[in-house]
Enzyme design. Structure first.
Site, PDB file in Angstrom:
ATOM      1  N   SER A 101      26.691  38.305   1.914  1.00 24.83           N
ATOM      2  CA  SER A 101      26.978  38.904   3.196  1.00 24.83           C
ATOM      3  C   SER A 101      26.759  40.416   3.244  1.00 24.83           C
ATOM      4  CB  SER A 101      28.432  38.592   3.579  1.00 24.83           C
ATOM      5  OG  SER A 101      29.316  39.177   2.641  1.00 24.83           O
ATOM      6  N   LYS A 104      29.678  49.030   3.458  1.00 26.46           N
ATOM      7  CA  LYS A 104      29.789  47.780   4.220  1.00 26.46           C
ATOM      8  C   LYS A 104      30.894  47.908   5.263  1.00 26.46           C
ATOM      9  CE  LYS A 104      30.156  42.768   3.337  1.00 26.46           C
ATOM     10  NZ  LYS A 104      30.269  41.755   2.259  1.00 26.46           N
ATOM     11  N   SER A 133      28.306  37.925  -2.665  1.00 22.58           N
ATOM     12  CA  SER A 133      27.754  38.724  -1.571  1.00 22.58           C
ATOM     13  C   SER A 133      27.206  40.097  -1.927  1.00 22.58           C
ATOM     14  CB  SER A 133      28.812  38.911  -0.494  1.00 22.58           C
ATOM     15  OG  SER A 133      28.859  37.767   0.296  1.00 22.58           O
TER      16      SER A 133
END
Ligand code: GLN
Length: 474
Positions: free
Chosen positions: A148, A73, A172
Site C-alpha cells: 500500500s 506516507k 506494504s
C-alpha cells in the site's frame, strides 16, 4: 536525486545547498505530477526547514539527516497537516500532533517534502484502492507501483526525494520497493514507535523506510528507531549503528536459508531465475546455502487476512461521522449518521475487510476463525525460530511477480492478496525483512526484489546482507 549519502558529502563540502536541492525536487514533482505520488505537498514548510538547515550546515550544527528530503506516507501524522490515509472519510482531516518518527526526523534536520498516496487505510497491494486514484509506476506508467505504500515508493523511484517512509502490515513497504527498484525495510515489531501512525492491524503494523540505497535506509532507520514513552509496544532495546561496516559488507561464513515452500505455483519464471542466480552469488561469496523448511507457509495468507481484518474492524470503528472526518449530509438521525457516513466515506476494499473482520470476531465464528488464526500464528513464528537456530538470514523473492498492470487484479481480491505471499510472514512473526533490487524480468525489463529476513532485532545483520547484494550488483 542521488543517494542521501552522496548528497551529504556535497552539502558538507559546500557544493550544494538544501534550498537549491529542494527547489529541484519541487520542479520534478510538478513535472511528474501524472505519477500521482503525492496527496499533499508541503512547499512552504519544507522551504523554511531548508533555510534553517542551510544555516546550521554553515555553523557546523546540522543533524545526522541534514537536508535529507523525505516523503511520508499519508497515514503518518504531521501536526497541522492534512492526514487522509488515502480515504474520503479523512479527506479533510488535519492532525493535531506529529508522529514520534516524524519528530525524530525533523530533529535530525531532515526535510519533509510531502505526504504520499496510498491504498485506503493501507489495505492493498497496488495503490489502486486510494480515494485519490492510483499512483503510477515511474518505470512503466501502465503498471502499478505496488502497495500500500505505493506513493512513497514512487516518490523515491522517480527521484523526487532521497528517502521516504511507508508502513507495513503485510508487505506494504517491501513489495512496492521491489516493484519500483528501490530498497524497502520492514523493521522488527516494536523497533519504531507507532505513535502517530494510523492503526490498521495493531499487532502487525510498523513504519518502514524506502531509499535508493541500503546505507540510506539504515541511516534513516537508526534515527527514528528506539523507545518512545508514547508507544507502549516500542522496544527498550538500544539502537545500534546500522550503518557500521556496510561498505565492506561480506557474507563469507554466513549461513543463508532458502525455504523450500517459497517456490510456488504462479510465480514468474524470472523471479525463480533471479533467486537461483543470487543463491550462486552467495555461494561464490563464501556463504553456505541451507535448504530450510517453513512448513506453515501455506497458512500465511489466510492467517494474515483473518488477523488483519479482525483488528481493522475494531480499529476502524472510530470513524463514525462524529469524531473524525467525513459526516454524511444525508443523515436525519444518529443511526443514519453512523451508517451513511461509513458507507459513503469508506471505499469497497475497506468495507469488505470490516465485514470480514467483524465476521471472524463474531460469536459462533470466533473460535473457528480468529482463535484458530492466532494458534497458527504461533506455529508460523515457531517455524522461523527453528529456522534461525540453523541459519543467519533467510533469502526469498520479495514478490511472486514483477509490477503488474493497472486493473489486472482489481476484480480478483484473492489474486491481489497473493502478492503478499512472501512478505506477510515477517509481519506475522514480527521479524525484520528487507527488499533489495536484484535482477530484472526480461520480457518487461522491470526490476525484481530479493528479500532477506533476519531474527528479531538483527536488522544490522540484515542490512549487511542487503549491502552485499547491492555491491555485487554494482
Ligand atoms: N497488501 C496487504 C494488505 O492489503 C498488506 C498491506 C500492508 O502491509 N499495509 O493488507
Amino acid at each position: 536525486m542521488t543517494s542521501y549519502r552522496n548528497f551529504r558529502t556535497e552539502l558538507d563540502a559546500g557544493k550544494t545547498s538544501c534550498v537549491e536541492t529542494l527547489a529541484g525536487a519541487f520542479h520534478k514533482i510538478e513535472e511528474q505530477g501524472e505519477l500521482n505520488a503525492y496527496v499533499t505537498i508541503l512547499r512552504e514548510r519544507a522551504e523554511a526547514k531548508a533555510e534553517e538547515v542551510d544555516r546550521k550546515v554553515k555553523e557546523g550544527t546540522a543533524g545526522s539527516l541534514a537536508g535529507m528530503l523525505v516523503a511520508v506516507k499519508d497515514n503518518i501524522a504531521l501536526k497541522d497537516v492534512r492526514l487522509t490515509c488515502g480515504s474520503k472519510i479523512l479527506e479533510n482531516f488535519t492532525s493535531l500532533y506529529s508522529a514520534t518518527a516524524l519528530e525524530r526526523l525533523e530533529a535530525a534536520d531532515a526535510i519533509i517534502v510531502g505526504k504520499t498516496n496510498m491504498d485506503e487505510f493501507a489495505m492493498g497491494s497496488s495503490n489502486e484502492n486510494s480515494y485519490f486514484g492510483s499512483a503510477l509506476n515511474p518505470l512503466d506508467r501502465e503498471r502499478v507501483p505496488g502497495g500500500s505504500s505505493g506513493g512513497s515508493a514512487v516518490a523515491v523511484a522517480s527521484g523526487t526525494v532521497h528517502t521516504s517512509l511507508g508502513s507495513e502490515t503485510g508487505g506494504s513497504v517491501r513489495q512496492p520497493a521491489a516493484f519500483t527498484g528501490t530498497v524497502g525495510v520492514k523493521p522488527t515489531y516494536g523497533r519504531i514507535s507507532r505513535f502517530g501512525l494510523v492503526a490498521f492491524a495493531s499487532s502487525l503494523d510498523q513504519i518502514g523506510p524506502i531509499a535508493h540505497t541500503v546505507y540510506d535506509a539504515a541511516l534513516l532507520l537508526q534515527t527514528i528507531a528506539g523507545h518512545d514513552p508514547n508507544d507502549a509496544t516500542s522496544s527498550m532495546r538500544p539502537v545500534p549503528d546500522y550503518t557500521a561496516g556496510l561498505e565492506s559488507a561480506d557474507v563469507a561464513g554466513m549461513k543463508i536459508g532458502v525455504p523450500k515452500e517459497y517456490f510456488i505455483e504462479g510465480m514468474e519464471e524470472s523471479v525463480v531465475a533471479s533467486v537461483e542466480d543470487l543463491k550462486k552469488r552467495f555461494q561464490d561469496g563464501g556463504a553456505t546455502l541451507v535448504e530450510i523448511s517453513l512448513p506453515h507457509t501455506e497458512y500465511v495468507i489466510p492467517t494474515y487476512y483473518v488477523i488483519a481484518t479482525a483488528e481493522a474492524s475494531s480499529n476502524l470503528a472510530r470513524y463514525d461521522g462524529a469524531r473524525y472526518g467525513y459526516r454524511s449530509p444525508n443523515a436525519t438521525n444518529l443511526e443514519e449518521m453512523y451508517e451513511m457516513s461509513r458507507s459513503e466515506g469508506f471505499g469497497e476494499e475497506v468495507k469488505r475487510r470490516i465485514m470480514l473482520g467483524t465476521f471472524v470476531l463474531s460469536s459462533g465464528y470466533y473460535d473457528a476463525y480468529y482463535r484458530k488464526a492466532q494458534q497458527v500464528r504461533t506455529l508460523i513464528s515457531q517455524d522461523f525460530e527453528r529456522a534461525f537456530s540453523e541459519v543467519d538470514l533467510i533469502l526469498t523473492p520479495t514478490a511472486p511477480t514483477a509490477a503488474f498492470k493497472l486493473g489486472e487484479k482489481t476484480s480478483d481480491p484473492i489474486s491481489m492478496y497473493l502478492s503478499d505471499i512472501f512478505t506477510a510472514a515477517a509481519n506475522i512473526a514480527g521479524i525484520p525483512g528487507i527488499s533489495v533490487p536484484y535482477g530484472t524480468d526480461p520480457t518487461t525489463n522491470l526490476p525484481l526484489g530479493a528479500q532477506l529476513m533476519a531474527p528479531h532485532f538483527e536488522e544490522g545483520r540484515m542490512f549487511r546482507g542487503g549491502a552485499w547484494i547491492e555491491q555485487i550488483v554494482g
